[in-house]
Design a protein around this motif. Structure first.
Motif, short mmCIF file in Angstrom:
data_model
loop_
_atom_site.label_atom_id
_atom_site.label_comp_id
_atom_site.label_asym_id
_atom_site.label_seq_id
_atom_site.Cartn_x
_atom_site.Cartn_y
_atom_site.Cartn_z
N SER A 187 45.53 105.57 -34.56
CA SER A 187 44.39 106.32 -35.10
C SER A 187 44.79 107.36 -36.14
O SER A 187 43.94 107.90 -36.85
CB SER A 187 43.64 107.03 -33.96
OG SER A 187 44.52 107.92 -33.29
N PRO A 227 50.29 107.42 -33.47
CA PRO A 227 49.26 106.55 -32.90
C PRO A 227 48.50 105.80 -33.99
O PRO A 227 48.42 106.27 -35.14
CB PRO A 227 48.34 107.53 -32.16
CG PRO A 227 49.19 108.72 -31.88
CD PRO A 227 50.16 108.82 -33.01
N ALA A 257 50.62 114.43 -29.01
CA ALA A 257 50.40 113.20 -28.27
C ALA A 257 49.45 113.39 -27.10
O ALA A 257 48.68 112.49 -26.75
CB ALA A 257 51.75 112.66 -27.76
#
Length: 214
Positions: free
Chosen positions: A126, A124, A96
């Protein structure tokens, strides 16, 4: 500062280590080699010590992982591939904080695909899934197409197809398999770097810099 690809997922046997080492092998097989380090985080895995086209470092303990990352992130021309173990919160925390891209491998089975859907939702936006060890024969690929379609097309990479000698990547036969694996590994590495927004030329040190990591 080094760039980071994190290979993640909380299911064992999904191809995380294979994907991590393939990306590193691909980077080391480019015409302009990208200095690459695989950080092994699985306590059950022994880091490779044989001669490879990339380096391998030991991050199997929390302190070891943090020490590795502190050192590696300071290197300007370097790609770090975190070989993430299943269900390791300390690895997730590093991911992260520092990863340019989280990559979630999964194999062609209902259980793997279902777990990938769950994991991807927790990562996330992405982050992308990577179908690993996919059937190469059209008839077989057609039978498992439904597993691909369980994940949004925009959040998965093209399937990495099954190839001979793939298992040798993680074993003692690496040297014998290195040539045969170079071309598919290069393709995967370039695909992953592009998805992460990383130009491989930006990671190639000027000749006078010498070796990035000893």
């Amino acid at each position: 500062m080094a760039r980071v690809i994190a290979v993640v997922g909380n299911k064992g046997g999904s191809g995380k280590s294979t994907a991590a080492h393939l990306i590193a092998h691909g980077c080391g097989s480019l015409a302009r080699q990208v200095p690459t380090v695989v950080v092994t985080t699985d306590p059950a895995e022994t880091p490779r010590t044989d001669r490879r086209r990339y380096a391998v470092m030991d991050g199997r303990t929390r302190d070891g992982l943090l020490a590795c990352m502190r050192r590696l992130l300071e290197v300007e021309y370097l790609l770090v591939v975190l070989d993430g173990a299943a269900a390791r919160p300390e690895v997730d925390a590093v991911v992260a904080d520092v990863a340019d891209l989280a990559l979630l491998p999964f194999k062609p089975s209902a259980q793997d695909a279902e777990r990938a859907v769950t994991n991807l939702a927790q990562l996330p936006a992405s982050a992308v899934a990577l179908p690993m060890d996919w059937p190469a024969l059209p008839a077989s690929a057609k039978r498992v197409k439904r597993y691909l379609e369980m994940l949004p097309a925009e959040r998965r990479l093209p399937p990495f197809k099954h190839i001979p000698k793939l298992a040798d990547l993680l074993g003692d036969a690496y040297t014998d398999a290195a040539y045969d694996l170079a071309n598919p590994a290069r393709g995967l590495a370039l695909e992953v770097l592009a998805r992460a927004g990383i130009d491989p030329d930006d990671l190639v040190p000027p000749k006078h810099h010498g070796t990035a990591v000893s």
